[in-house]
Design a protein around this motif. Structure first.
Motif, PDB file in Angstrom:
ATOM      1  N   THR A  94       0.839  -1.195   0.000  1.00 27.75           N
ATOM      2  CA  THR A  94       0.000   0.000   0.000  1.00 27.75           C
ATOM      3  C   THR A  94       0.876   1.248   0.000  1.00 27.75           C
ATOM      4  OG1 THR A  94      -0.124  -0.015   2.424  1.00 27.75           O
ATOM      5  CG2 THR A  94      -1.891  -1.132   1.228  1.00 27.75           C
ATOM      6  N   ARG A 107       4.778   9.406  -4.329  1.00 27.14           N
ATOM      7  CA  ARG A 107       4.374   8.192  -3.617  1.00 27.14           C
ATOM      8  C   ARG A 107       4.982   8.227  -2.230  1.00 27.14           C
ATOM      9  NH1 ARG A 107       5.162   3.326  -6.996  1.00 27.14           N
ATOM     10  NH2 ARG A 107       7.385   3.654  -6.682  1.00 27.14           N
ATOM     11  N   LYS A 148      -4.373   9.815  -3.136  1.00 25.03           N
ATOM     12  CA  LYS A 148      -5.258   8.820  -2.537  1.00 25.03           C
ATOM     13  C   LYS A 148      -4.451   7.610  -2.087  1.00 25.03           C
ATOM     14  CE  LYS A 148      -9.537   9.832  -5.007  1.00 25.03           C
ATOM     15  NZ  LYS A 148     -10.619   9.264  -5.817  1.00 25.03           N
ATOM     16  N   ASN A 150      -3.498   3.836  -2.115  1.00 23.62           N
ATOM     17  CA  ASN A 150      -3.566   2.792  -3.126  1.00 23.62           C
ATOM     18  C   ASN A 150      -3.140   1.475  -2.513  1.00 23.62           C
ATOM     19  OD1 ASN A 150      -3.497   3.677  -6.459  1.00 23.62           O
ATOM     20  ND2 ASN A 150      -3.573   5.272  -4.905  1.00 23.62           N
ATOM     21  N   ARG A 172      -6.605  -4.039  -7.655  1.00 27.61           N
ATOM     22  CA  ARG A 172      -6.167  -2.733  -7.198  1.00 27.61           C
ATOM     23  C   ARG A 172      -7.330  -1.959  -6.605  1.00 27.61           C
ATOM     24  NH1 ARG A 172      -3.163   1.953 -10.833  1.00 27.61           N
ATOM     25  NH2 ARG A 172      -3.093   3.528  -9.206  1.00 27.61           N
ATOM     26  N   THR A 173      -7.065  -1.191  -5.555  1.00 25.71           N
ATOM     27  CA  THR A 173      -8.097  -0.381  -4.927  1.00 25.71           C
ATOM     28  C   THR A 173      -7.540   0.974  -4.522  1.00 25.71           C
ATOM     29  OG1 THR A 173      -9.692  -0.253  -3.102  1.00 25.71           O
ATOM     30  CG2 THR A 173      -7.601  -1.348  -2.642  1.00 25.71           C
ATOM     31  N   THR A 174      -8.391   1.972  -4.529  1.00 24.86           N
ATOM     32  CA  THR A 174      -8.050   3.285  -3.990  1.00 24.86           C
ATOM     33  C   THR A 174      -9.005   3.648  -2.860  1.00 24.86           C
ATOM     34  OG1 THR A 174      -9.382   4.345  -5.713  1.00 24.86           O
ATOM     35  CG2 THR A 174      -7.023   4.158  -6.118  1.00 24.86           C
ATOM     36  N   PRO A 269       2.138  -0.019  -5.809  1.00 27.77           N
ATOM     37  CA  PRO A 269       1.008   0.862  -6.143  1.00 27.77           C
ATOM     38  C   PRO A 269       1.472   2.112  -6.877  1.00 27.77           C
ATOM     39  CG  PRO A 269       0.816   0.075  -3.885  1.00 27.77           C
ATOM     40  CD  PRO A 269       2.160  -0.359  -4.378  1.00 27.77           C
ATOM     41  N   GLY A 270       0.811   2.404  -8.003  1.00 26.58           N
ATOM     42  CA  GLY A 270       1.175   3.567  -8.803  1.00 26.58           C
ATOM     43  C   GLY A 270       2.200   3.275  -9.871  1.00 26.58           C
ATOM     44  N   VAL A 277      -8.378   3.280 -13.607  1.00 29.39           N
ATOM     45  CA  VAL A 277      -8.217   2.960 -12.192  1.00 29.39           C
ATOM     46  C   VAL A 277      -9.184   3.770 -11.337  1.00 29.39           C
ATOM     47  CG1 VAL A 277      -5.849   2.166 -12.283  1.00 29.39           C
ATOM     48  CG2 VAL A 277      -6.270   4.588 -12.118  1.00 29.39           C
TER      49      VAL A 277
END
Length: 463
Positions: A94, A107, A148, A150, A172-174, A269-270, A277
């Motif tokens: 994350t 990030r 956000k 991630n 994947r989730t935000t 993530p990213g 996304v």
């Protein structure tokens, strides 16, 4: 082996709970596609169609249905998975991520972040460390966040005769809600139940959750993992045997497992170009859901896709966070006739502006202020309107026009959702599938043949 390589684990496909809707034209003449939120999983490949959508892995979806992982409506909301590490930061890394256009611009981990230098829409290669989080995590005047959280789950889908090593599927989730739920479920399985995550048969679940951001109720779809077993002791014994076997194999081969090496092979993530996304329907997401500052409404079904020409037919009532109705409450309210409004208290009343004593009319049952009810009846009940004169014989002429095709389809649509309890997304998807140009043609162009077709489609749907 070549020195300074950067091995990257192959991606078998993606696990999605959303996608992109129909193409639209902006006020400036450009085109865009709003994200859509789903309450079910779709497995895709990493290839894209000519329209830019990820290709659905039809073979995998059929295999899941054949293995009884599809619900009665044909949608998959449970996925059998296995993980390849006991470290949660490896299977579910994350980070806070901010984008500049489609370029990952910053990030961080909540303490420090690496921010890229962007010039003319390109990364110069320079990075600078700074504190995290920062102002980009706060909402702007439109209620949007530039940064956000991630999270990315790396797993293999566990089906007979399917590869479970050498590549991974990625979800994947935000959503901060899904991130918290996912980590909590992984910690419980590893630390409180089994003692390990690697190789344990788990199930990835998507389910609805009622939340009230800023006091407004809304339905979100969140994901977590579950350990589902008829015999927990057998799972624990198998896990112990698997750990012992891995340790013995590593000792026999003269090597130790290096977590950092596995972590480096996964996409952080990213670190991808996933341009669709918007995988979660959650309060922080304003694109394609509820505009900032708008009232959030309660519905007894999932949100209707915004491209559906019949979506405006349902106008659910807004409720405060402390008064969320059940679906039965909504249906009762639709069927209940409006009550006769009570008049305000007389201006010359001693209690004007305060709570006034009211008297119940024995005729209509309503409560009325002082002086309205006489001998048990209100003025309207004492002086009812005269009965209507009978209608004269109708003149000979053409019959009255029947309902238009739009009115017929609208009636079937409302009946399915509000009376029979069919989810609105099910109706919309069935219409779009059986009526190819349903989303392209406008309601004024619909014909009686279209209405016959739509009534047959909607009439056969089950809740």
């Amino acid at each position: 082996m070549i020195k300074n390589l950067s091995p990257r684990l192959a991606e078998s496909g993606k696990i999605k709970i959303g996608g992109l809707g129909a193409e639209r034209t902006s006020s400036k003449g450009g085109t865009y596609r709003l994200p859509q939120k789903h309450d079910y999983f779709t497995i895709t490949t990493v290839q894209r169609t000519e329209a830019g959508d990820l290709e659905i892995d039809e073979e995998m979806m059929h295999a899941l249905a054949a293995a009884s992982y599809a619900d009665r409506d044909g949608k998959v909301r449970r996925l059998p998975i296995v993980l390849h590490s006991d470290e949660i930061d490896e299977v579910f890394p994350t980070a806070y991520v901010a984008y500049h256009g489609k370029i990952m611009f910053c990030r961080g981990d909540g303490e420090t972040a690496m921010r890229r230098e962007i010039k003319n829409g390109e990364w110069t290669g320079a990075e600078k460390e700074r504190t995290c989080p920062c102002e980009y995590l706060e909402e702007n005047e439109r209620g949007e966040r530039r940064c956000k959280p991630n999270g990315a789950l790396h797993c293999s889908i566990a089906l007979p005769e399917r590869a479970i090593a050498g590549a991974v599927h990625r979800w994947r989730t935000t959503s901060i809600i899904s991130i918290n739920y996912m980590i909590a479920s992984l910690v419980q399985v590893r630390d409180k139940v089994v003692g390990t995550l690697q190789g344990v048969p788990l199930v990835l679940i998507v389910s609805p959750l009622q939340v009230a951001p800023k006091g407004k109720p809304i339905t979100v779809y969140v994901c977590h993992v579950e350990l589902q077993a008829a015999d927990l002791s057998a799972v624990q014994r198998d896990a112990i045997a698997a750990v012992q076997a891995r340790n013995q194999l590593a000792a026999a081969m003269g090597r130790n497992e290096v977590s950092a090496q596995y972590r480096a092979m996964l996409q952080a993530p990213g670190a991808d170009d996933d341009d669709d996304v918007q995988p979660e329907y959650y309060p922080d997401e304003v694109i394609g859901s509820t505009p900032a500052g708008a009232a959030v409404t309660h519905q007894s079904q999932a949100p209707v896709p915004m491209t559906d020409p019949l979506a405006s037919l349902l106008e659910p009532r807004s409720y405060p966070a402390t008064d969320q109705p059940t679906p039965a409450d909504v249906n009762d309210e639709l069927a209940r006739p409006p009550s006769r409004p009570a008049p305000p208290p007389p201006a010359d009343s001693d209690d004007a502006g305060k709570r006034t004593r009211r008297t119940k009319c024995t005729g209509c049952g309503e409560l009325w202020g002082p002086g309205i009810v006489v001998k048990g009846l209100c003025e309207q009940c004492r002086n009812p309107p005269p009965p209507a004169e009978p209608d004269p014989a109708p003149e000979i002429g053409p019959p009255a026009p029947g309902p238009t095709p739009y009115e017929r389809i609208a009636a079937a649509y409302k009946d399915a959702i509000q009376v029979r309890g069919v989810p609105s997304t099910t109706v919309s998807e069935a219409m779009a599938k059986a009526w190819p140009d349903y989303l392209a043609r406008k309601p004024p162009d619909w014909t009686d043949a279209d209405a016959d077709n739509a009534e047959a489609i909607i009439g056969g749907l089950q809740p």
